[in-house]
Design an enzyme around this catalytic site. Structure first.
Site, short mmCIF file in Angstrom:
data_model
loop_
_atom_site.label_atom_id
_atom_site.label_comp_id
_atom_site.label_asym_id
_atom_site.label_seq_id
_atom_site.Cartn_x
_atom_site.Cartn_y
_atom_site.Cartn_z
CD GLU A 157 8.67 -23.97 -62.71
OE1 GLU A 157 8.04 -22.95 -62.39
OE2 GLU A 157 9.58 -24.45 -62.02
CB CYS A 159 11.47 -32.60 -60.03
SG CYS A 159 10.18 -31.89 -59.04
CB CYS A 173 -1.16 -26.27 -56.68
SG CYS A 173 -1.56 -27.45 -55.37
CB CYS A 185 1.21 -24.82 -49.23
SG CYS A 185 0.48 -26.46 -49.28
CB CYS A 227 3.84 -23.52 -52.30
SG CYS A 227 4.06 -24.38 -53.85
CB CYS A 230 8.30 -26.83 -58.12
SG CYS A 230 8.97 -27.85 -59.40
N1 SAH Z 1 1.91 -30.91 -54.04
C1 SAH Z 1 2.87 -31.88 -53.68
C2 SAH Z 1 4.03 -31.98 -54.64
C3 SAH Z 1 4.57 -30.71 -55.21
S1 SAH Z 1 5.36 -29.58 -54.10
C4 SAH Z 1 3.36 -31.64 -52.30
O1 SAH Z 1 3.05 -30.60 -51.73
O2 SAH Z 1 4.02 -32.53 -51.77
C5 SAH Z 1 6.96 -30.32 -53.92
C6 SAH Z 1 7.68 -29.93 -52.65
O3 SAH Z 1 8.24 -28.61 -52.76
C7 SAH Z 1 6.78 -29.94 -51.44
O4 SAH Z 1 7.40 -30.61 -50.36
C8 SAH Z 1 6.64 -28.47 -51.19
O5 SAH Z 1 6.24 -28.23 -49.88
C9 SAH Z 1 8.02 -27.95 -51.53
N2 SAH Z 1 8.10 -26.50 -51.69
C10 SAH Z 1 7.16 -25.66 -52.14
N3 SAH Z 1 7.59 -24.39 -52.09
C11 SAH Z 1 8.85 -24.42 -51.60
C12 SAH Z 1 9.84 -23.43 -51.31
N4 SAH Z 1 9.60 -22.15 -51.54
N5 SAH Z 1 11.03 -23.83 -50.80
C13 SAH Z 1 11.28 -25.15 -50.61
N6 SAH Z 1 10.40 -26.12 -50.87
C14 SAH Z 1 9.20 -25.77 -51.35
FE1 SF4 Z 2 0.26 -27.35 -53.97
FE2 SF4 Z 2 2.58 -26.19 -53.42
FE3 SF4 Z 2 1.00 -27.05 -51.44
FE4 SF4 Z 2 2.27 -28.85 -53.01
S1 SF4 Z 2 3.24 -27.38 -51.63
S2 SF4 Z 2 0.11 -28.87 -52.34
S3 SF4 Z 2 2.22 -27.75 -54.97
S4 SF4 Z 2 0.51 -25.40 -52.91
#
Ligand code: SAH
Ligand code: SF4
Length: 397
Positions: A107, A128, A135, A139, A142, A369
């Protein structure tokens, strides 16, 4: 008795995959042109076809001699990917879902001018960008990590997201295009799409250098923000690079107790180590970093956590970007109500830290994302994306 077919016909091996030409530096291309006795101005023409005119094929490069195009095609590939789905309108956030040549889905999200977030001035568009398919960091909140990690993106697949969107934009009828002040649609990048950018460090650097170069994307390093969940050694490595890329940390908790609960990476690199690496980055670059903080109800939205976050941000001279959590299908985390978000933001601001709270109009199930890909892979029908409202700016008290 006849021999089995497999012993009669040699197994067909797939044609060798050539490296993509957009993974190559200008120096590499110049050396090849030199070896072929091709004059240097042809390289300038080639780079214009690749990065200004975003040519989709060798044949499109009409001012290059056929013999040179053949030579190029025998040496490198010129890959592209297919737009599977686009959501949103030009006035709001637009999401693009791409299919790569191996069938993987990634995406990119195009965000119209929003100077308050990552850019310094009135930006045209921010993109973005994804850096991996899936990944590995898992987390808990996510969507990108829900199906695990599939592969790293190649440099051209990272840079190609910008080129493909600009090509798509220039092919629209004039009335449907976004107004531009120059010839480029995108002048601000946030490396915050699917994947952990610093876990694909070498490919990311190749892509960003090409996007940064005057002969490539011509996007200033200060207009490129890399977001990481906290890969400490890679943050230190990035601090040594000559470019002034901006850094955003996905903090989401100011204490190990909270971070350990939602981000497994914190067990390897706890808050104290992460904050020391951030200090180092700031001292090497002399630039402010951003702490990203998703607000999740009952997990990290308590006021004592706001106080610790404010202290951390103050020590790092960092900005704080608060983002109410976007619900992910299949996960039970929730965003706090608006009042709670504003109270939390004010508690962080009270200690003199610059805070942005980005509220959205309505709830947007596909906003984070990785969700679009997840849904499409599950063959669900995607729903429309609602607009992002302007961020609420809270100046330091
Ligand atoms: N892996 C990197 C970059 C991609 S994630 C990182 O974690 O920074 C980009 C951002 O989207 C991160 O700050 C992540 O924590 C946030 N994100 C992921 N899932 C989300 C959600 N459901 N609602 C809001 N932000 C989210
Ligand atoms: Fe990976 Fe999502 Fe954690 Fe970023 S926030 S490191 S994309 S699992």
């Amino acid at each position: 008795m006849t021999a089995p077919l497999s012993t009669l016909t040699p197994a067909l091996s797939p044609p060798p995959v050539l490296p993509d030409i957009r993974d190559q530096s200008r120096e590499t291309l110049a050396a090849a042109f030199n070896g072929w006795n091709v004059p240097a101005y042809r390289l300038t023409q080639l780079l214009q076809w690749l990065y200004e005119r975003r040519a989709p094929s060798w044949d499109a490069m009409t001012n290059l001699p056929k013999s040179l195009r053949d030579q190029l095609a025998q040496t490198w590939s010129l890959g592209s990917f297919t737009l599977v789905l686009k959501q949103g309108t030009k006035e709001a956030t637009q999401k693009f879902l791409w299919r790569l040549s191996d069938g993987s889905l990634i995406e990119s999200v195009l965000i119209p001018a929003n100077p308050a977030l990552y850019g310094e001035t009135a930006d045209r568009h921010t993109l973005c960008v994804s850096t991996q398919v899936g990944c590995a960091y898992g987390c808990r909140f996510c969507a990108s990590g829900l199906d695990g990690w599939k592969r790293n993106l190649q440099p051209w697949e990272i840079a190609g997201q910008i080129l493909e969107i600009e090509r798509w934009h220039s092919s629209l009828p004039k009335g449907e295009q976004s107004p531009l002040t120059g010839d480029r649609l995108i002048n601000n990048l946030v490396i915050m799409g699917m994947g952990e950018p610093l876990a694909n460090y070498d490919n990311l650097m190749i892509a960003l250098r090409i996007l940064n170069a005057p002969w490539g994307g011509n996007i200033g390093a200060r207009k490129i923000t890399i977001s990481t969940s906290g890969l400490v050694p890679k943050i230190r490595q990035l601090a040594e690079e000559p470019e002034q890329f901006r850094l955003a940390i996905s903090l989401h908790g100011a204490t190990d107790a909270v971070r350990n609960q939602i981000m497994p990476v914190n067990r390897k690199y706890p808050v104290a180590e992460l904050s020391a690496a951030c200090h180092y980055y700031v001292s090497r670059k002399g630039k402010m970093i951003t702490l990203e903080y998703i607000l999740i109800q009952g997990v990290n939205d308590a006021l004592p956590e706001a106080k610790i976050l404010a202290d951390l941000a103050w020590k790092l001279h960092a900005k704080v970007n608060l983002i109410p959590y976007n619900t992910v299908e299949g996960l039970t985390w929730k965003r706090p109500d608006e009042k709670r978000c504003i109270t939390f933001a004010k508690a962080v601001r009270r200690d003199g830290t610059s805070v942005t709270l980005r509220m959205e109009k309505g709830h947007d199930i596909d906003a984070a994302c990785g969700q679009l890909r997840l849904k499409t892979e599950k063959e669900l029908t995607a729903t429309a994306v609602s607009d992002l409202s302007q961020p609420i700016e809270l100046a330091p008290a």
